[in-house]
Scaffold this motif. Structure first.
Motif, PDB file in Angstrom:
ATOM      1  N   SER A 433     -12.253  44.754 -14.009  1.00 29.47           N
ATOM      2  CA  SER A 433     -11.460  45.943 -13.771  1.00 29.47           C
ATOM      3  C   SER A 433     -11.417  46.850 -14.950  1.00 29.47           C
ATOM      4  O   SER A 433     -11.409  46.458 -16.073  1.00 29.47           O
ATOM      5  CB  SER A 433     -10.060  45.518 -13.401  1.00 29.47           C
ATOM      6  OG  SER A 433      -9.203  46.570 -13.536  1.00 29.47           O
ATOM      7  N   GLN A 434     -11.340  48.144 -14.651  1.00 29.73           N
ATOM      8  CA  GLN A 434     -11.251  49.135 -15.698  1.00 29.73           C
ATOM      9  C   GLN A 434      -9.969  49.905 -15.674  1.00 29.73           C
ATOM     10  O   GLN A 434      -9.768  50.739 -16.511  1.00 29.73           O
ATOM     11  CB  GLN A 434     -12.413  50.087 -15.517  1.00 29.73           C
ATOM     12  CG  GLN A 434     -12.454  51.178 -16.504  1.00 29.73           C
ATOM     13  CD  GLN A 434     -13.750  51.269 -17.145  1.00 29.73           C
ATOM     14  OE1 GLN A 434     -14.100  50.439 -17.872  1.00 29.73           O
ATOM     15  NE2 GLN A 434     -14.485  52.301 -16.930  1.00 29.73           N
ATOM     16  N   SER A 448     -15.045  47.554 -11.014  1.00 26.28           N
ATOM     17  CA  SER A 448     -15.094  47.403 -12.407  1.00 26.28           C
ATOM     18  C   SER A 448     -16.038  48.206 -13.230  1.00 26.28           C
ATOM     19  O   SER A 448     -17.049  48.687 -12.840  1.00 26.28           O
ATOM     20  CB  SER A 448     -15.383  46.001 -12.694  1.00 26.28           C
ATOM     21  OG  SER A 448     -16.690  45.761 -12.931  1.00 26.28           O
ATOM     22  N   SER A 449     -15.631  48.245 -14.504  1.00 24.62           N
ATOM     23  CA  SER A 449     -16.516  48.827 -15.469  1.00 24.62           C
ATOM     24  C   SER A 449     -17.732  47.980 -15.640  1.00 24.62           C
ATOM     25  O   SER A 449     -18.783  48.461 -16.002  1.00 24.62           O
ATOM     26  CB  SER A 449     -15.827  48.965 -16.794  1.00 24.62           C
ATOM     27  OG  SER A 449     -15.576  47.721 -17.339  1.00 24.62           O
ATOM     28  N   SER A 450     -17.635  46.729 -15.404  1.00 30.71           N
ATOM     29  CA  SER A 450     -18.801  45.901 -15.507  1.00 30.71           C
ATOM     30  C   SER A 450     -19.563  45.844 -14.208  1.00 30.71           C
ATOM     31  O   SER A 450     -20.646  45.335 -14.143  1.00 30.71           O
ATOM     32  CB  SER A 450     -18.416  44.502 -15.938  1.00 30.71           C
ATOM     33  OG  SER A 450     -17.942  44.466 -17.211  1.00 30.71           O
ATOM     34  N   SER A 451     -18.999  46.350 -13.158  1.00 28.66           N
ATOM     35  CA  SER A 451     -19.724  46.422 -11.903  1.00 28.66           C
ATOM     36  C   SER A 451     -20.082  47.846 -11.626  1.00 28.66           C
ATOM     37  O   SER A 451     -19.764  48.423 -10.632  1.00 28.66           O
ATOM     38  CB  SER A 451     -18.907  45.832 -10.772  1.00 28.66           C
ATOM     39  OG  SER A 451     -17.699  46.481 -10.640  1.00 28.66           O
ATOM     40  N   LYS A 452     -20.796  48.462 -12.508  1.00 25.48           N
ATOM     41  CA  LYS A 452     -21.003  49.891 -12.446  1.00 25.48           C
ATOM     42  C   LYS A 452     -22.351  50.266 -11.874  1.00 25.48           C
ATOM     43  O   LYS A 452     -22.853  51.342 -12.138  1.00 25.48           O
ATOM     44  CB  LYS A 452     -20.830  50.486 -13.840  1.00 25.48           C
ATOM     45  CG  LYS A 452     -19.410  50.423 -14.268  1.00 25.48           C
ATOM     46  CD  LYS A 452     -19.240  51.003 -15.622  1.00 25.48           C
ATOM     47  CE  LYS A 452     -17.824  50.912 -16.089  1.00 25.48           C
ATOM     48  NZ  LYS A 452     -17.599  51.287 -17.432  1.00 25.48           N
ATOM     49  N   GLY A 453     -22.956  49.408 -11.122  1.00 28.66           N
ATOM     50  CA  GLY A 453     -24.185  49.787 -10.494  1.00 28.66           C
ATOM     51  C   GLY A 453     -25.345  49.728 -11.437  1.00 28.66           C
ATOM     52  O   GLY A 453     -25.345  49.061 -12.440  1.00 28.66           O
ATOM     53  N   ARG A 669     -16.026  38.066 -25.251  1.00 25.94           N
ATOM     54  CA  ARG A 669     -16.349  39.499 -25.278  1.00 25.94           C
ATOM     55  C   ARG A 669     -15.880  40.272 -24.053  1.00 25.94           C
ATOM     56  O   ARG A 669     -16.087  41.476 -23.958  1.00 25.94           O
ATOM     57  CB  ARG A 669     -17.853  39.733 -25.492  1.00 25.94           C
ATOM     58  CG  ARG A 669     -18.112  41.036 -26.219  1.00 25.94           C
ATOM     59  CD  ARG A 669     -19.449  41.165 -26.866  1.00 25.94           C
ATOM     60  NE  ARG A 669     -20.594  40.850 -26.082  1.00 25.94           N
ATOM     61  CZ  ARG A 669     -21.759  41.511 -26.159  1.00 25.94           C
ATOM     62  NH1 ARG A 669     -21.869  42.546 -26.960  1.00 25.94           N
ATOM     63  NH2 ARG A 669     -22.790  41.124 -25.461  1.00 25.94           N
ATOM     64  N   ASP A 670     -15.239  39.633 -23.077  1.00 25.98           N
ATOM     65  CA  ASP A 670     -14.744  40.371 -21.913  1.00 25.98           C
ATOM     66  C   ASP A 670     -13.480  39.711 -21.368  1.00 25.98           C
ATOM     67  O   ASP A 670     -13.352  39.453 -20.173  1.00 25.98           O
ATOM     68  CB  ASP A 670     -15.831  40.434 -20.840  1.00 25.98           C
ATOM     69  CG  ASP A 670     -15.605  41.579 -19.850  1.00 25.98           C
ATOM     70  OD1 ASP A 670     -14.812  42.488 -20.182  1.00 25.98           O
ATOM     71  OD2 ASP A 670     -16.204  41.570 -18.771  1.00 25.98           O
ATOM     72  N   VAL A 671     -12.532  39.453 -22.266  1.00 27.45           N
ATOM     73  CA  VAL A 671     -11.271  38.814 -21.887  1.00 27.45           C
ATOM     74  C   VAL A 671     -10.380  39.845 -21.206  1.00 27.45           C
ATOM     75  O   VAL A 671     -10.093  40.906 -21.763  1.00 27.45           O
ATOM     76  CB  VAL A 671     -10.556  38.235 -23.124  1.00 27.45           C
ATOM     77  CG1 VAL A 671      -9.213  37.634 -22.737  1.00 27.45           C
ATOM     78  CG2 VAL A 671     -11.434  37.194 -23.809  1.00 27.45           C
ATOM     79  N   LYS A 672      -9.941  39.533 -19.995  1.00 26.12           N
ATOM     80  CA  LYS A 672      -9.021  40.409 -19.262  1.00 26.12           C
ATOM     81  C   LYS A 672      -8.472  39.639 -18.068  1.00 26.12           C
ATOM     82  O   LYS A 672      -8.918  38.523 -17.764  1.00 26.12           O
ATOM     83  CB  LYS A 672      -9.735  41.676 -18.800  1.00 26.12           C
ATOM     84  CG  LYS A 672     -10.995  41.443 -18.002  1.00 26.12           C
ATOM     85  CD  LYS A 672     -11.687  42.752 -17.787  1.00 26.12           C
ATOM     86  CE  LYS A 672     -13.050  42.556 -17.150  1.00 26.12           C
ATOM     87  NZ  LYS A 672     -13.759  43.815 -17.006  1.00 26.12           N
ATOM     88  N   SER A 710     -14.692  45.836 -21.665  1.00 21.17           N
ATOM     89  CA  SER A 710     -14.006  46.651 -20.668  1.00 21.17           C
ATOM     90  C   SER A 710     -13.007  47.568 -21.353  1.00 21.17           C
ATOM     91  O   SER A 710     -12.242  47.136 -22.222  1.00 21.17           O
ATOM     92  CB  SER A 710     -13.280  45.765 -19.648  1.00 21.17           C
ATOM     93  OG  SER A 710     -14.216  44.995 -18.924  1.00 21.17           O
ATOM     94  N   PHE A 711     -13.028  48.811 -20.944  1.00 25.94           N
ATOM     95  CA  PHE A 711     -12.143  49.793 -21.547  1.00 25.94           C
ATOM     96  C   PHE A 711     -10.690  49.402 -21.321  1.00 25.94           C
ATOM     97  O   PHE A 711     -10.302  48.978 -20.249  1.00 25.94           O
ATOM     98  CB  PHE A 711     -12.408  51.170 -20.955  1.00 25.94           C
ATOM     99  CG  PHE A 711     -11.606  52.264 -21.592  1.00 25.94           C
ATOM    100  CD1 PHE A 711     -11.915  52.693 -22.860  1.00 25.94           C
ATOM    101  CD2 PHE A 711     -10.542  52.829 -20.934  1.00 25.94           C
ATOM    102  CE1 PHE A 711     -11.171  53.686 -23.464  1.00 25.94           C
ATOM    103  CE2 PHE A 711      -9.794  53.831 -21.518  1.00 25.94           C
ATOM    104  CZ  PHE A 711     -10.119  54.255 -22.791  1.00 25.94           C
TER     105      PHE A 711
END
Length: 894
Positions: A433-434, A448-453, A669-672, A710-711
């Protein structure tokens, strides 16, 4: 005008009185002309109806705008039995104002508002607050259709599902509707017999005709937008600037949002604010966009080498099978000559325009312009996204390799059947999620920001061609049955799981299940740790990837619920070749998780790489991501403070193990909150290791790497220096701690500037000693003050600006466990005490214990570290607690 502006600001000497008079007259005439131009281009709406549905009389919202109730209004449907006026059962703290959201008009049969207006275009804005409206109208039963003048605006629209998926308290849907007669009709009808339709507020505001035609991207043609076309506003962004409220928008009452949550990747560029009054609209009307849009901007970095290799990109989640109009707003404030800043514009990996130059269009410094582009988004596998990317056009050799954008609007156009309705979004189970959407826009938060196509490369056309080649290769590969040829490699690159040439894929072996590994080339990883599945096994487990089994969508691809070995539930993550994450993340995930086993890490069961597929199989996490349990999903039972503490402790244990318990330090590196999953017993497990890195060695204090994450959770020091340490995970975890406490997203662009980032907002209250004022309303009166104090201190330390000032994860873990001890002790004391005094008022004094704890945690001695490990994790039970910590295990005993 730039020269005249400079003359106004400079001191002119040696002029006679006559000379001064001539200049004053000359400037006066020009100023009068400019003022007349701006006056002529202004727009005063003849109609501005703000209707507060389900209400009587006139009430003002938080911005001072007056809303009129629809009770007995001449525009409202006739008063019949199927019309109900109702009040929301509760007020969400993130609502911008009680008006118009706390009252609703409910329909149990089709009903029409009919607004008497003159022919022309109008903004039609519909406001929805998904809430329970008495027991008779639960929020989940509101599924309905909205139509206007023969066009379907919304269909099968579930406000609760949409709000939950986008983690929004309220929804705004904005349309531009052309009226050819004297009535603008808006009809609501429920889509289920047992359901209902509702609306909280309706705005009807006259507008100028802003739309004409635009070049169709990917085709040598113009796309005409007729006067009868209906458009839906999907996104409206003030690029590089703050959100702009409706009362500051040229009488058109539009809302412009911060663009930051929609930026793709780590290339954020830099923002600027001209901050002067030198803006001259010139050739475009001033109502095209507010002054604040054109005086703020986002450009690229000062480094031309970096700029030539990366794009400045925005990503938007959209509905497939529709044409979209992208409007880009530009205003040059730095360069004055043509070809100083020339750049290409790409939309969805297709070239929209090359060598675009704001000054080259004939505009002067401070003259805004805009460009329109139309693009059709077809149906595709996975979620549809629309990208807007800018990159310096090195072919024309501009003086500076740079690009600029001031504002961006994205509109969806009705299809040939007069339909604008898209499907309801689905909340993602393992989404990256962003942040939430503002209300008007469809949010990337559920995608998500990580699911940005697809990744947009240096030259968009080249990437598109490469994608086609890859797709063609996979198609031919499957048709020829090469996966069954034992002498041929599989569709994806070899995976050297443990480094060294001896561990690359190269020989066909059997899977752990005993079935043939047809077409598979696995490493020598122990089969007990990392099982290889055949593609046929995966198809059987997921019922051939049945869409009804989708748990969510992440940066790697879709996640399906599956069953293997006669009923064992698993989560099957199927890679999308066009998704952002690919072979590298696939390899990293296997490489990391095949070597890790811990109670608080999601276990990788196996993988499959046959038939041009990349598939990962994990333990099934029945309760999904932590985020859905603290906000965004009202169907789940709220977590108590003790449960939240236990979940945070579990996640901290998993991260602590990564940092200290593995053979090498591993930085997640992507804790959320979406990467902390819960099993059926609410045990927290850290997931998604596609971005993980092996940490620094004794000879290095950091790992230099391209910034990813993630932002909202990203460590600012890591972003600035591109130097990664385990303290970057600590920072992200600090954001998670405040997110869990306050029950709101890490980033919420719809809030005032100072509240957008939870890290900044919560730190402000923490440092003022007023943290209890912003906690989740469901927790008020239920947290022991000392427990809250210790928790807030732990989160504050995690968010230190410099990594060296942040605690190790073991120390964070100890503080959380101590906060839990304080809470449990207070609960026990409350059970013993017959008094009805509220828990928040009766906490025992543990100041002496707390001081000891603070001292011990602050000490970097070996004994403190050892003790921290002993209490940190049940998995490290070979360490003996120190005397100091043993006294704190049961603070009640002191």
């Amino acid at each position: 005008m730039f020269l005249l502006s400079k003359m106004r600001r400079s001191t002119v000497r040696g002029l006679s009185g006559t000379g001064w008079g001539m200049i004053a007259l000359f400037l006066g005439v020009l100023s009068l002309g400019a003022a007349q131009n701006n006056t002529n281009s202004s727009f005063i709406p003849k109609v501005a109806i703000l209707m507060n549905c389900g209400s009587q009389g006139s009430k003002s919202d938080a911005m001072g705008r007056s809303w009129v109730g629809d009770e007995e209004s001449k525009y409202a449907p006739p008063t019949v039995a199927n019309l109900v006026s109702a009040a929301a059962s509760s007020q969400d703290p993130s609502l911008p104002s009680p008006v118009p959201y706390m009252t609703a008009r409910i329909f149990t049969a089709p009903a029409t508002y009919s607004f008497v207006v003159s022919p022309g275009r109008y903004w039609l804005r519909l406001h929805f607050y998904p809430s329970d409206y008495t027991q008779s109208y639960p929020r989940s039963d509101a599924i309905f259709t909205v139509a206007s003048n023969g066009y379907t605006l919304l269909h099968n629209f579930s406000t609760s599902q949409t709000a939950d998926a986008l983690t929004q308290a309220y929804l705004i849907r904005e349309f531009s509707v052309n009226v050819s007669n004297d009535h603008l009709n808006v009809t609501f009808s429920q889509d289920r017999k047992s359901g209902y339709a509702f609306v909280n507020g309706i705005e009807v505001v006259s507008m100028p005709d802003l739309f004409n035609s635009a070049p169709l991207v990917g085709a040598d043609a113009q796309f005409s937008i007729s006067s009868s076309t209906v458009l839906q506003t999907m996104y409206r962004l003030n690029v590089g600037g703050q959100a702009i409220q409706p009362i500051k928008d040229s009488n058109l009452s539009r809302t412009w949002y911060d663009d930051t949550p929609y930026i793709y990747g780590a290339a954020y560029g830099i923002t600027g604010d001209n901050g002067t009054n030198d803006l001259v609209y010139g050739s475009i009307p001033q109502y095209m966009a507010p002054v604040d849009v054109y005086t703020t901007y986002r450009s690229m970095t000062p480094d031309p080498t970096v700029n030539s290799n990366f794009n400045l990109t925005w990503m938007f989640y959209v509905d497939a099978n529709f044409t979209y109009l992208a409007r880009l707003h530009f205003c040059e404030w730095i360069y004055t000559l043509p070809n100083q800043r020339a750049f290409n514009i790409y939309i969805n990996n297709q070239t929209a325009e090359t060598a675009f130059d704001v000054i080259g269009t004939g505009a002067n410094l401070g003259n805004p312009i805009y460009k329109d582009y139309a693009i059709y988004v077809p149906a595709q596998e996975g979620d549809p996204y629309l990208f807007v990317a800018l990159q310096p056009d090195v072919a024309v050799k501009p003086q500076y390799y740079d690009a600029i954008l001031n504002g961006l609007e994205l509109f969806k156009l009705n299809d040939s059947a007069g339909n604008l309705a898209g499907p309801n979004p689905v909340a993602s189970i393992v989404d990256n999620s962003q942040g939430p959407d503002s209300g008007v826009n469809a949010s990337p938060s559920s995608h998500s920001s990580s699911s940005k196509g697809p990744v947009i490369g240096g030259v968009a056309g080249g990437v598109a061609v490469l994608g086609l080649i890859l797709a063609l290769f996979c198609f031919i590969h499957r048709r020829r049955g090469r996966s069954s040829d034992g002498d041929k490699p599989s569709g994806w690159l070899p995976l050297p799981l443990y480094g060294g040439n001896s561990h690359t894929m190269g020989s066909k072996v059997s899977t752990a299940s005993g079935k043939s590994g047809t077409g598979s080339y696995v490493s020598s990883a122990p089969s007990s740790f990392c099982r290889h599945f055949t593609f046929a096994e995966i198809q059987e487990a997921t019922k051939n990837f049945d869409e009804s089994r989708i748990l969510g969508v992440g940066g790697f691809g879709k996640v399906y619920e599956g069953e293997v070995d006669g009923g064992t539930k698993v989560a099957v993550k199927r890679g999308n070749p066009l998704a952002e994450q690919g072979i590298h993340e696939f390899q990293t995930e296997i490489e990391m998780l095949s070597k890790l086993r811990h109670r608080h890490l999601v276990s990788l069961i196996g993988y499959c790489e046959e038939n041009c597929e990349m598939i990962l199989v994990y333990d099934y996490m029945a309760k999904g991501p932590l985020r859905g349990h603290i906000y965004g999903n009202s169907n789940l039972i709220p977590l108590s403070w003790k449960q939240r503490l236990e979940i945070c402790i579990g996640a901290a244990r998993g991260l602590h193990y990564l940092h200290t318990g593995a053979a090498q330090t591993i930085i997640h590196r992507d804790v959320k909150t979406t990467n902390i999953l819960l099993d059926e017993n609410l045990v927290a497990k850290v997931s998604d290791f596609g971005l993980s890195k092996t940490g620094p060695t004794l000879d290095h204090t950091h790992v230099s790497t391209v910034v990813k994450g993630s932002f909202g959770y990203l460590d600012p020091e890591y972003y600035r220096r591109q130097q990664l340490t385990e303290k970057s995970d600590v920072y992200s975890f600090g954001v998670v701690l405040f997110e869990v406490l306050c029950a709101r997203p890490a980033i919420n662009p719809s809030l005032p500037r100072e509240q957008v980032s939870i890290a900044e907002w919560a730190l402000h209250y923490q440092r003022k000693g007023m943290l209890e004022q912003i906690i989740d309303p469901l927790l008020k009166g239920k947290i022991n003050p000392e427990s809250l104090k210790k928790y807030g201190e732990a989160a504050e330390k995690c968010l230190a600006e410099q990594g060296v000032d942040r605690p190790a994860m073991g120390d964070v873990l100890w503080n959380l466990e101590f906060a839990l001890q304080l809470q449990e002790t207070a609960m026990e004391n409350k059970l013993v005490d017959d008094s009805t005094t509220d828990l928040i008022q009766m906490s025992p004094d543990y100041s002496h214990v707390n001081n000891s704890a603070t001292y011990a945690v602050g000490d970097n001695s070996t004994s403190t570290s050892t003790a921290g490990h002993s209490l940190a994790s049940v998995d490290l039970d070979d360490v003996t607690p120190s005397a100091v910590f043993s006294q704190l295990v049961n603070p009640q005993g002191r």
